[in-house]
Design a protein around this motif. Structure first.
Motif, PDB file in Angstrom:
ATOM      1  N   TYR A  81      45.666  58.264  25.095  1.00 27.59           N
ATOM      2  CA  TYR A  81      46.150  58.006  23.744  1.00 27.59           C
ATOM      3  C   TYR A  81      47.522  57.326  23.727  1.00 27.59           C
ATOM      4  CZ  TYR A  81      47.396  58.765  18.843  1.00 27.59           C
ATOM      5  OH  TYR A  81      47.778  58.576  17.533  1.00 27.59           O
ATOM      6  N   ASN A  82      48.438  57.831  24.513  1.00 24.01           N
ATOM      7  CA  ASN A  82      49.784  57.240  24.579  1.00 24.01           C
ATOM      8  C   ASN A  82      49.995  56.491  25.892  1.00 24.01           C
ATOM      9  OD1 ASN A  82      50.818  58.168  22.034  1.00 24.01           O
ATOM     10  ND2 ASN A  82      50.926  60.234  22.912  1.00 24.01           N
ATOM     11  N   GLY A  83      48.885  56.010  26.468  1.00 23.08           N
ATOM     12  CA  GLY A  83      48.965  55.343  27.761  1.00 23.08           C
ATOM     13  C   GLY A  83      49.574  53.955  27.703  1.00 23.08           C
ATOM     14  N   ASP A  84      49.816  53.402  28.864  1.00 21.87           N
ATOM     15  CA  ASP A  84      50.435  52.082  29.010  1.00 21.87           C
ATOM     16  C   ASP A  84      49.484  50.991  28.519  1.00 21.87           C
ATOM     17  OD1 ASP A  84      51.742  49.799  29.744  1.00 21.87           O
ATOM     18  OD2 ASP A  84      51.815  50.248  31.893  1.00 21.87           O
ATOM     19  N   PRO A  85      49.826  50.234  27.459  1.00 20.99           N
ATOM     20  CA  PRO A  85      48.936  49.218  26.896  1.00 20.99           C
ATOM     21  C   PRO A  85      49.111  47.831  27.508  1.00 20.99           C
ATOM     22  CG  PRO A  85      50.799  49.475  25.450  1.00 20.99           C
ATOM     23  CD  PRO A  85      51.032  50.414  26.610  1.00 20.99           C
ATOM     24  N   THR A  86      49.951  47.733  28.544  1.00 21.82           N
ATOM     25  CA  THR A  86      50.209  46.419  29.143  1.00 21.82           C
ATOM     26  C   THR A  86      49.133  46.058  30.161  1.00 21.82           C
ATOM     27  OG1 THR A  86      51.615  47.375  30.874  1.00 21.82           O
ATOM     28  CG2 THR A  86      52.686  46.686  28.821  1.00 21.82           C
ATOM     29  N   ARG A  87      49.086  44.812  30.502  1.00 16.27           N
ATOM     30  CA  ARG A  87      48.091  44.290  31.431  1.00 16.27           C
ATOM     31  C   ARG A  87      48.203  44.992  32.789  1.00 16.27           C
ATOM     32  NH1 ARG A  87      47.385  39.552  35.155  1.00 16.27           N
ATOM     33  NH2 ARG A  87      45.579  38.357  34.428  1.00 16.27           N
ATOM     34  N   PRO A  88      47.121  45.598  33.300  1.00 14.61           N
ATOM     35  CA  PRO A  88      47.184  46.253  34.613  1.00 14.61           C
ATOM     36  C   PRO A  88      47.549  45.250  35.706  1.00 14.61           C
ATOM     37  CG  PRO A  88      45.193  46.916  33.440  1.00 14.61           C
ATOM     38  CD  PRO A  88      45.795  45.783  32.666  1.00 14.61           C
ATOM     39  N   VAL A  89      48.439  45.632  36.580  1.00  7.27           N
ATOM     40  CA  VAL A  89      48.872  44.719  37.651  1.00  7.27           C
ATOM     41  C   VAL A  89      47.720  44.447  38.616  1.00  7.27           C
ATOM     42  CG1 VAL A  89      51.282  45.408  37.503  1.00  7.27           C
ATOM     43  CG2 VAL A  89      49.735  46.668  39.017  1.00  7.27           C
ATOM     44  N   GLN A  90      46.756  45.340  38.693  1.00  6.85           N
ATOM     45  CA  GLN A  90      45.632  45.171  39.627  1.00  6.85           C
ATOM     46  C   GLN A  90      44.720  44.013  39.233  1.00  6.85           C
ATOM     47  OE1 GLN A  90      46.518  47.983  38.142  1.00  6.85           O
ATOM     48  NE2 GLN A  90      46.984  49.493  39.733  1.00  6.85           N
ATOM     49  N   LEU A  91      44.823  43.553  37.993  1.00  4.35           N
ATOM     50  CA  LEU A  91      43.927  42.490  37.522  1.00  4.35           C
ATOM     51  C   LEU A  91      44.092  41.202  38.316  1.00  4.35           C
ATOM     52  CD1 LEU A  91      41.823  41.452  35.566  1.00  4.35           C
ATOM     53  CD2 LEU A  91      43.598  41.113  33.850  1.00  4.35           C
ATOM     54  N   GLN A  92      45.290  40.965  38.826  1.00  6.24           N
ATOM     55  CA  GLN A  92      45.529  39.731  39.577  1.00  6.24           C
ATOM     56  C   GLN A  92      44.752  39.684  40.894  1.00  6.24           C
ATOM     57  OE1 GLN A  92      49.625  39.517  41.254  1.00  6.24           O
ATOM     58  NE2 GLN A  92      49.818  41.681  40.592  1.00  6.24           N
ATOM     59  N   TYR A  93      44.234  40.824  41.322  1.00  5.36           N
ATOM     60  CA  TYR A  93      43.498  40.868  42.589  1.00  5.36           C
ATOM     61  C   TYR A  93      41.971  40.907  42.384  1.00  5.36           C
ATOM     62  CZ  TYR A  93      48.172  42.200  44.082  1.00  5.36           C
ATOM     63  OH  TYR A  93      49.531  42.228  44.301  1.00  5.36           O
ATOM     64  N   VAL A  94      41.524  40.819  41.130  1.00  6.12           N
ATOM     65  CA  VAL A  94      40.087  40.813  40.835  1.00  6.12           C
ATOM     66  C   VAL A  94      39.577  39.377  40.897  1.00  6.12           C
ATOM     67  CG1 VAL A  94      38.291  41.446  39.180  1.00  6.12           C
ATOM     68  CG2 VAL A  94      40.376  42.833  39.365  1.00  6.12           C
ATOM     69  N   ASN A  95      38.488  39.155  41.615  1.00  5.56           N
ATOM     70  CA  ASN A  95      38.006  37.808  41.899  1.00  5.56           C
ATOM     71  C   ASN A  95      36.728  37.449  41.147  1.00  5.56           C
ATOM     72  OD1 ASN A  95      40.037  37.306  44.003  1.00  5.56           O
ATOM     73  ND2 ASN A  95      38.892  38.848  45.162  1.00  5.56           N
ATOM     74  N   PHE A  96      36.509  36.177  40.994  1.00  4.49           N
ATOM     75  CA  PHE A  96      35.342  35.609  40.323  1.00  4.49           C
ATOM     76  C   PHE A  96      34.026  36.098  40.926  1.00  4.49           C
ATOM     77  CE2 PHE A  96      32.192  32.098  40.296  1.00  4.49           C
ATOM     78  CZ  PHE A  96      31.998  31.953  38.927  1.00  4.49           C
ATOM     79  N   GLY A  97      33.990  36.290  42.232  1.00  4.88           N
ATOM     80  CA  GLY A  97      32.757  36.684  42.911  1.00  4.88           C
ATOM     81  C   GLY A  97      32.614  38.170  43.161  1.00  4.88           C
ATOM     82  N   ASP A  98      33.561  38.984  42.695  1.00  3.19           N
ATOM     83  CA  ASP A  98      33.490  40.437  42.916  1.00  3.19           C
ATOM     84  C   ASP A  98      32.381  41.075  42.090  1.00  3.19           C
ATOM     85  OD1 ASP A  98      35.647  40.280  44.607  1.00  3.19           O
ATOM     86  OD2 ASP A  98      37.109  41.071  43.172  1.00  3.19           O
ATOM     87  N   ASP A  99      31.903  42.228  42.563  1.00  3.60           N
ATOM     88  CA  ASP A  99      30.997  43.037  41.745  1.00  3.60           C
ATOM     89  C   ASP A  99      31.756  43.516  40.523  1.00  3.60           C
ATOM     90  OD1 ASP A  99      29.008  42.676  43.560  1.00  3.60           O
ATOM     91  OD2 ASP A  99      29.028  44.715  44.352  1.00  3.60           O
ATOM     92  N   MET A 100      31.104  43.394  39.362  1.00  4.63           N
ATOM     93  CA  MET A 100      31.749  43.752  38.099  1.00  4.63           C
ATOM     94  C   MET A 100      31.133  45.008  37.493  1.00  4.63           C
ATOM     95  SD  MET A 100      31.818  41.460  34.645  1.00  4.63           S
ATOM     96  CE  MET A 100      32.099  42.216  33.051  1.00  4.63           C
ATOM     97  N   LEU A 101      29.797  45.080  37.474  1.00  2.00           N
ATOM     98  CA  LEU A 101      29.061  46.195  36.898  1.00  2.00           C
ATOM     99  C   LEU A 101      27.858  46.514  37.768  1.00  2.00           C
ATOM    100  CD1 LEU A 101      28.705  44.886  33.203  1.00  2.00           C
ATOM    101  CD2 LEU A 101      30.313  46.657  33.918  1.00  2.00           C
ATOM    102  N   TYR A 102      27.374  47.731  37.643  1.00  2.00           N
ATOM    103  CA  TYR A 102      26.042  48.075  38.125  1.00  2.00           C
ATOM    104  C   TYR A 102      25.199  48.385  36.884  1.00  2.00           C
ATOM    105  CZ  TYR A 102      27.875  48.728  42.907  1.00  2.00           C
ATOM    106  OH  TYR A 102      28.450  48.546  44.149  1.00  2.00           O
ATOM    107  N   ILE A 103      24.084  47.688  36.759  1.00  4.07           N
ATOM    108  CA  ILE A 103      23.139  47.956  35.677  1.00  4.07           C
ATOM    109  C   ILE A 103      21.822  48.360  36.315  1.00  4.07           C
ATOM    110  CG2 ILE A 103      21.844  46.960  33.762  1.00  4.07           C
ATOM    111  CD1 ILE A 103      24.210  45.241  33.089  1.00  4.07           C
ATOM    112  N   TYR A 104      21.243  49.440  35.824  1.00  6.18           N
ATOM    113  CA  TYR A 104      20.051  50.002  36.472  1.00  6.18           C
ATOM    114  C   TYR A 104      18.770  49.400  35.916  1.00  6.18           C
ATOM    115  CZ  TYR A 104      23.207  53.520  38.371  1.00  6.18           C
ATOM    116  OH  TYR A 104      24.233  54.145  39.034  1.00  6.18           O
TER     117      TYR A 104
END
Length: 616
Positions: free
Chosen positions: A196-219
């Motif tokens: 609820y009162n968490g940090d609303p800024t852009r996560p720093v980890q986002l810069q390490y997420v790549n175009f070809g990475d797994d994004m979701l698992y759908i069954y």
């Protein structure tokens, strides 16, 4: 003059006539395909993942409505902020790039914000169907190697029911949609309060997420038993979503009515993705309602609508009312619309264009009927067949296996000849096949030496047929599954439950058709030589363990089940015999949902079922 020569000449002229008549259509498709290629090429070149693409949209449309849900309206800024809070919270809790988090919730906007936030830190949300229970739920959590589970408050009891499993009992469970006083287990965490009162800024980890990475698992059900987790990469999400946008000719100002489950690729990717990647507004519905579809469309000003085939039948069966034609929907897209109600649906509700598509969550053999051609699921380019490497392969009519020529290569179907649709696999292209989390399951969907030595293709397990203008129509499914109420049903999963109830008597589960209904409903043939089958216990077990669409509507009690040389039960004959009590031997029963029991299937009851006098 030689008659054979004349015949061949006429066929040659006809072939070119049909081909030339498709040139305008194919050119329009190529324009859309070029736009799609550019969109994907740009993202790949700049290594942009889906959350980064969303950030661009959210910045431009920060105060516009991204999602409607009931009486709620969420702006792009609000979705971006909550997803940032989710990402930062789980990063603080130690969730790292590549960790899998199970997401088990019913439809609402927070569902999207949660998986989007996890994606922003490189985690992989596993979108678990909210309708599964017990063994299937355990399987989905464990096979994806989930590090934690996020659960909707409405599904807490379902998680409690599997807490005796040692592996699952070790997982931290976060609950969304409830306050602390309503938590079922003390160790569970109230996710809403935590962020609820968490940090609303852009996560720093986002810069390490790549175009070809797994994004979701759908069954998806597949053909070999319990649900399988399909790997959805950021690139695949982009291709799927962008295909709908460009080929359906959607625009950022469109409002899309999406009453489909968000754990499905249709609702979760194709519907919500239009908001995330292109700035459309998407209406999220808790559950599909045939009585509220058009009133909702009017309420939210929808200009595009999603469906699956059974939904269209339910809507057509509703009494006519003024709201049927007061909406603003100009295009509807989905899959499974039956040919025989296509025009009735279109005319009654005055839909300018219906765009059926064919595809699967994991597959690369996907088609789109962008022209709205009645009954078709798409088309193959006759003027440029090599641009989009999808083909229909000749099959043996009895075994449904792909036929090869004397040279060992597969044979393409001619117009009017049903065949299995396949997609050629080409690395670093639209034709790549990412497959399942289970590597063995992935290999089972690949064949090699298709048209030349060393090439590979994804085999769909679906039979389609093409006409002379390249339009493709769905025929049937191969493999050990059937499709009912828009859902794939694994026969092995149903059989396992019946085995347990009957003391492991032989059982065969298969799909049978009811005239006028889309797909096949479930039927089970159960060996019961001792006449010990307890239908009350069977009904209770199926109700507890399976979603509605997977429960067999018909039960056939037999004294003998024919098997193959490899000890597999032959289902083909059982399926052909069906459930007509005037023809079929053995005791027959029907699942009467109003009585909550299996009742004897009499000739009179059979007549009412096939004439739609009894609800199924």
């Amino acid at each position: 003059m030689d008659i054979e020569f004349i015949r061949k000449a006429i066929m040659y002229v006809r072939k070119w006539f049909y081909m030339l008549s498709t040139v305008p259509r194919d050119l329009r498709a190529l324009v859309c395909y070029t736009k799609l290629q550019w969109k994907v090429w740009h993202a790949k070149r700049n290594n942009l993942c889906v959350p980064e693409l969303f950030e661009t949209v959210a910045y431009k449309k920060r105060n516009d409505i991204a999602f409607y849900f009931k009486d709620e309206s969420w702006t792009f800024s609000q979705v971006d902020m909550l997803s940032n809070q989710i990402g930062n919270y789980f990063a603080f809790k130690g969730v790292e790039h590549g960790d899998v988090i199970g997401l088990f919730m019913e439809n609402r906007v927070q569902y999207i914000c949660i998986w989007l936030g996890l994606c922003k830190i490189g985690a992989i949300p596993a979108l678990i169907s909210s309708s599964i229970r017990l063994k299937s739920l355990q399987h989905c959590i464990k096979m994806a190697a989930c590090k934690a589970v996020i659960c909707g408050a409405e599904l807490q009891q379902e998680i409690c029911d599997i807490q005796d499993d040692k592996e699952i009992s070790k997982l931290q469970v976060f609950v969304s949609g409830v306050d602390e006083r309503k938590l079922v287990i003390k160790d569970w965490v109230n996710l809403d309060a935590a962020v609820y009162n968490g940090d609303p800024t852009r996560p720093v980890q986002l810069q390490y997420v790549n175009f070809g990475d797994d994004m979701l698992y759908i069954y998806t059900s597949g053909t070999t038993g319990l649900p399988k987790a399909v790997r959805i990469t950021h690139s695949r999400f982009l291709v799927f979503t962008s295909s709908i946008y460009y080929f359906m000719k959607l625009e950022p100002r469109d409002v899309i009515y999406n009453p489909l489950p968000l754990f499905h690729s249709s609702g979760g990717m194709l519907g919500t993705g239009q908001a995330l990647l292109f700035g459309c507004c998407t209406v999220i519905k808790e559950k599909f309602s045939s009585t509220e579809y058009w009133t909702d469309a009017i309420k939210y000003g929808a200009t595009a609508g999603q469906y699956i085939g059974e939904m269209c039948r339910y809507l057509v069966n509703q009494p006519k009312k003024p709201e049927d034609t007061k909406h603003k929907i100009r295009v509807m897209f989905g899959n499974g619309l039956r040919h025989h109600i296509w025009n009735d649906f279109k005319n009654r509700f005055q839909i300018p264009k219906i765009c059926e598509f064919y595809g699967s969550t994991e597959g690369n053999a996907n088609l789109i009927n962008m022209e709205g051609h009645t009954g078709a699921v798409g088309f193959l380019l006759l003027t440029a067949p090599k641009i989009y490497p999808v083909a229909l392969l000749k099959i043996d009519n009895k075994t449904k296996e792909i036929v090869r020529g004397v040279d060992g290569m597969c044979i393409k179907c001619k117009p009017g000849e049903p065949g299995e649709i396949i997609g050629m696999i080409k690395k670093n292209s639209f034709s790549n096949f990412d497959g399942y989390v289970d590597a063995e399951a992935t290999q089972q969907k690949i064949i090699n030496d298709v048209f030349k030595k060393g090439d590979f293709a994804y085999v769909s397990g679906d039979i389609l047929v093409m006409d002379k203008r390249g339009y493709v129509y769905f025929v049937d499914r191969t493999g050990d599954t059937f499709r009912w109420k828009g859902e794939n049903v694994s026969t092995m999963e149903v059989e396992d439950i019946i085995y347990t109830v009957t003391g492991h008597n032989d059982v065969a589960v298969y799909g049978v058709q009811i005239p006028g209904y889309e797909g096949r409903c479930g039927m089970a043939a159960i060996l019961d030589q001792e006449k010990s089958l307890d239908l009350v216990d069977l009904y209770a077990a199926l109700q507890m363990s399976l979603p509605v669409y997977a429960r067999p509507l018909f039960i056939r009690v037999v004294k003998h089940l024919k098997k193959t040389d490899t000890f597999k039960i032959e289902k083909y004959t059982l399926q052909e015999e069906g459930y007509n009590p005037s023809i079929v031997s053995g005791r027959l029963y029907f699942m009467d949902q109003s009585d909550g029991a299996y009742v004897p299937l009499t000739v009179s009851l059979y007549s009412k079922i096939v004439n739609h006098e009894v609800r199924v």
